[in-house]
Design a protein around this motif. Structure first.
Motif, PDB file in Angstrom:
ATOM      1  N   ILE A  52       0.856  -1.185   0.000  1.00 39.52           N
ATOM      2  CA  ILE A  52       0.000   0.000   0.000  1.00 39.52           C
ATOM      3  C   ILE A  52       0.894   1.237   0.000  1.00 39.52           C
ATOM      4  CG2 ILE A  52      -1.661   1.360   1.326  1.00 39.52           C
ATOM      5  CD1 ILE A  52      -2.824  -1.212   2.364  1.00 39.52           C
ATOM      6  N   ASP A  53       0.613   2.153  -0.897  1.00 43.91           N
ATOM      7  CA  ASP A  53       1.332   3.418  -0.920  1.00 43.91           C
ATOM      8  C   ASP A  53       0.491   4.428  -0.135  1.00 43.91           C
ATOM      9  OD1 ASP A  53       2.746   5.708  -1.380  1.00 43.91           O
ATOM     10  OD2 ASP A  53       2.830   5.472  -3.566  1.00 43.91           O
ATOM     11  N   GLU A  54       0.838   4.614   1.126  1.00 44.41           N
ATOM     12  CA  GLU A  54       0.033   5.462   2.009  1.00 44.41           C
ATOM     13  C   GLU A  54       0.006   6.914   1.555  1.00 44.41           C
ATOM     14  OE1 GLU A  54       0.728   4.931   6.179  1.00 44.41           O
ATOM     15  OE2 GLU A  54       0.984   2.775   5.932  1.00 44.41           O
ATOM     16  N   ALA A  55       1.077   7.384   0.957  1.00 42.14           N
ATOM     17  CA  ALA A  55       1.105   8.770   0.474  1.00 42.14           C
ATOM     18  C   ALA A  55       0.040   8.978  -0.597  1.00 42.14           C
ATOM     19  CB  ALA A  55       2.490   9.109  -0.074  1.00 42.14           C
ATOM     20  N   GLU A  56      -0.116   8.011  -1.485  1.00 39.98           N
ATOM     21  CA  GLU A  56      -1.126   8.130  -2.536  1.00 39.98           C
ATOM     22  C   GLU A  56      -2.531   7.898  -2.003  1.00 39.98           C
ATOM     23  OE1 GLU A  56      -0.094   5.577  -5.777  1.00 39.98           O
ATOM     24  OE2 GLU A  56       1.625   6.806  -6.363  1.00 39.98           O
ATOM     25  N   ILE A  57      -2.683   6.943  -1.076  1.00 44.61           N
ATOM     26  CA  ILE A  57      -4.010   6.638  -0.518  1.00 44.61           C
ATOM     27  C   ILE A  57      -4.597   7.863   0.182  1.00 44.61           C
ATOM     28  CG2 ILE A  57      -5.188   5.305   1.297  1.00 44.61           C
ATOM     29  CD1 ILE A  57      -4.767   3.502  -0.951  1.00 44.61           C
ATOM     30  N   PHE A  58      -3.760   8.604   0.915  1.00 42.69           N
ATOM     31  CA  PHE A  58      -4.236   9.765   1.667  1.00 42.69           C
ATOM     32  C   PHE A  58      -3.946  11.081   0.955  1.00 42.69           C
ATOM     33  CE2 PHE A  58      -3.446   6.471   4.955  1.00 42.69           C
ATOM     34  CZ  PHE A  58      -4.762   6.303   5.332  1.00 42.69           C
ATOM     35  N   SER A  59      -3.743  11.026  -0.349  1.00 47.39           N
ATOM     36  CA  SER A  59      -3.472  12.224  -1.139  1.00 47.39           C
ATOM     37  C   SER A  59      -4.697  13.139  -1.161  1.00 47.39           C
ATOM     38  CB  SER A  59      -3.098  11.812  -2.566  1.00 47.39           C
ATOM     39  OG  SER A  59      -3.000  12.943  -3.387  1.00 47.39           O
ATOM     40  N   GLN A  60      -4.450  14.430  -1.295  1.00 44.10           N
ATOM     41  CA  GLN A  60      -5.547  15.403  -1.401  1.00 44.10           C
ATOM     42  C   GLN A  60      -6.128  15.430  -2.814  1.00 44.10           C
ATOM     43  OE1 GLN A  60      -6.818  16.952   1.230  1.00 44.10           O
ATOM     44  NE2 GLN A  60      -5.331  15.880   2.496  1.00 44.10           N
ATOM     45  N   ASP A  61      -5.368  14.941  -3.780  1.00 48.89           N
ATOM     46  CA  ASP A  61      -5.805  14.901  -5.170  1.00 48.89           C
ATOM     47  C   ASP A  61      -6.685  13.666  -5.377  1.00 48.89           C
ATOM     48  OD1 ASP A  61      -6.162  15.061  -7.869  1.00 48.89           O
ATOM     49  OD2 ASP A  61      -4.047  14.727  -8.398  1.00 48.89           O
ATOM     50  N   PRO A  62      -7.969  13.862  -5.669  1.00 48.91           N
ATOM     51  CA  PRO A  62      -8.875  12.712  -5.808  1.00 48.91           C
ATOM     52  C   PRO A  62      -8.459  11.717  -6.898  1.00 48.91           C
ATOM     53  CG  PRO A  62     -10.123  14.749  -5.706  1.00 48.91           C
ATOM     54  CD  PRO A  62      -8.685  15.135  -5.798  1.00 48.91           C
ATOM     55  N   SER A  63      -7.885  12.208  -7.994  1.00 51.15           N
ATOM     56  CA  SER A  63      -7.506  11.291  -9.071  1.00 51.15           C
ATOM     57  C   SER A  63      -6.381  10.364  -8.633  1.00 51.15           C
ATOM     58  CB  SER A  63      -7.101  12.066 -10.326  1.00 51.15           C
ATOM     59  OG  SER A  63      -5.950  12.853 -10.068  1.00 51.15           O
ATOM     60  N   VAL A  64      -5.443  10.866  -7.840  1.00 52.58           N
ATOM     61  CA  VAL A  64      -4.352  10.041  -7.323  1.00 52.58           C
ATOM     62  C   VAL A  64      -4.883   9.065  -6.277  1.00 52.58           C
ATOM     63  CG1 VAL A  64      -2.193  10.103  -6.008  1.00 52.58           C
ATOM     64  CG2 VAL A  64      -2.606  11.792  -7.803  1.00 52.58           C
ATOM     65  N   MET A  65      -5.763   9.554  -5.415  1.00 51.96           N
ATOM     66  CA  MET A  65      -6.312   8.734  -4.339  1.00 51.96           C
ATOM     67  C   MET A  65      -7.146   7.572  -4.893  1.00 51.96           C
ATOM     68  SD  MET A  65      -8.666   9.895  -1.104  1.00 51.96           S
ATOM     69  CE  MET A  65      -9.995  10.436  -2.129  1.00 51.96           C
ATOM     70  N   ILE A  66      -8.009   7.846  -5.861  1.00 56.64           N
ATOM     71  CA  ILE A  66      -8.865   6.790  -6.423  1.00 56.64           C
ATOM     72  C   ILE A  66      -8.028   5.755  -7.167  1.00 56.64           C
ATOM     73  CG2 ILE A  66     -10.677   6.338  -8.125  1.00 56.64           C
ATOM     74  CD1 ILE A  66     -11.940   9.009  -7.200  1.00 56.64           C
ATOM     75  N   ALA A  67      -7.046   6.220  -7.929  1.00 57.04           N
ATOM     76  CA  ALA A  67      -6.166   5.279  -8.643  1.00 57.04           C
ATOM     77  C   ALA A  67      -5.412   4.386  -7.656  1.00 57.04           C
ATOM     78  CB  ALA A  67      -5.194   6.041  -9.527  1.00 57.04           C
ATOM     79  N   ALA A  68      -4.966   4.956  -6.541  1.00 64.91           N
ATOM     80  CA  ALA A  68      -4.245   4.186  -5.525  1.00 64.91           C
ATOM     81  C   ALA A  68      -5.168   3.165  -4.855  1.00 64.91           C
ATOM     82  CB  ALA A  68      -3.651   5.122  -4.485  1.00 64.91           C
ATOM     83  N   GLN A  69      -6.431   3.539  -4.675  1.00 65.19           N
ATOM     84  CA  GLN A  69      -7.385   2.597  -4.084  1.00 65.19           C
ATOM     85  C   GLN A  69      -7.626   1.415  -5.012  1.00 65.19           C
ATOM     86  OE1 GLN A  69     -10.749   5.078  -3.207  1.00 65.19           O
ATOM     87  NE2 GLN A  69      -9.833   5.903  -1.349  1.00 65.19           N
ATOM     88  N   ASN A  76      -3.860  -6.504  -3.518  1.00 67.17           N
ATOM     89  CA  ASN A  76      -3.972  -7.102  -2.192  1.00 67.17           C
ATOM     90  C   ASN A  76      -5.195  -7.966  -1.921  1.00 67.17           C
ATOM     91  OD1 ASN A  76      -1.555  -5.784  -1.292  1.00 67.17           O
ATOM     92  ND2 ASN A  76      -2.741  -3.902  -1.230  1.00 67.17           N
ATOM     93  N   ALA A  77      -6.187  -7.988  -2.785  1.00 66.01           N
ATOM     94  CA  ALA A  77      -7.424  -8.725  -2.489  1.00 66.01           C
ATOM     95  C   ALA A  77      -7.154 -10.213  -2.247  1.00 66.01           C
ATOM     96  CB  ALA A  77      -8.438  -8.540  -3.612  1.00 66.01           C
TER      97      ALA A  77
END
Length: 158
Positions: A52-69, A76-77
């Protein structure tokens, strides 16, 4: 209040965490059972592989955050299903464990298609409570202190 007391009793007695899925049209109750050192070791080997890339998961940029999710789910599933399977495998009858090459893929596929993210979150919290890693670390420190000879720190040997 009674429910919390029962959960604490289950943790102290090693009963484990119980959850349900629907298997072949019937409700199936799964139980993690007692969290032994062997089970903790197997689970730790799976947990270390989780990426998990925590920096991307908790990013303020929604496009980065959604892609990381999305990336987190794809990476990981199956690892998380492995962890759930390891937690419940000791509760299977002996004949299922012997024939694991047949039943393991079927059960894992069932878990992958049955557990949602909210149930997985609840399972992870309960697994952490039942594992009691704090007591494991305390035990390790105590056993380390009981050695007949003390280890020399690497810094002193260099």
């Amino acid at each position: 209040m009674e429910n919390q007391e029962q959960e604490e009793l289950n943790i102290l007695s090693g009963k484990g965490y119980e959850f349900e899925t629907i298997l072949f049209g019937k409700i199936k109750k799964w139980n993690t059972g007692k969290m032994t050192l062997g089970k903790m070791l197997k689970l730790s080997r799976v947990f270390i592989k989780i990426k998990i890339d925590e920096a991307e998961i908790f990013s303020q940029d929604p496009s980065v955050m959604i892609a990381a999710q999305y990336k987190s789910v794809s990476d990981n599933a199956k690892l998380l299903v492995d962890a759930v399977y390891i937690a419940i495998e000791t509760e299977f009858p002996k004949w299922v464990r012997i024939m694991s090459f047949i039943y393991k893929p079927i059960i894992k596929k069932h878990l992958l298609n049955s557990i949602n993210s909210a149930e997985l979150s609840e399972f992870a919290l309960r697994l952490l409570q039942n594992s009691d890693y704090k007591n494991f670390l305390n035990s390790t420190v105590l056993m380390n202190g009981n050695r007949p000879t003390k280890a020399i720190p690497i810094e002193k040997t260099v």
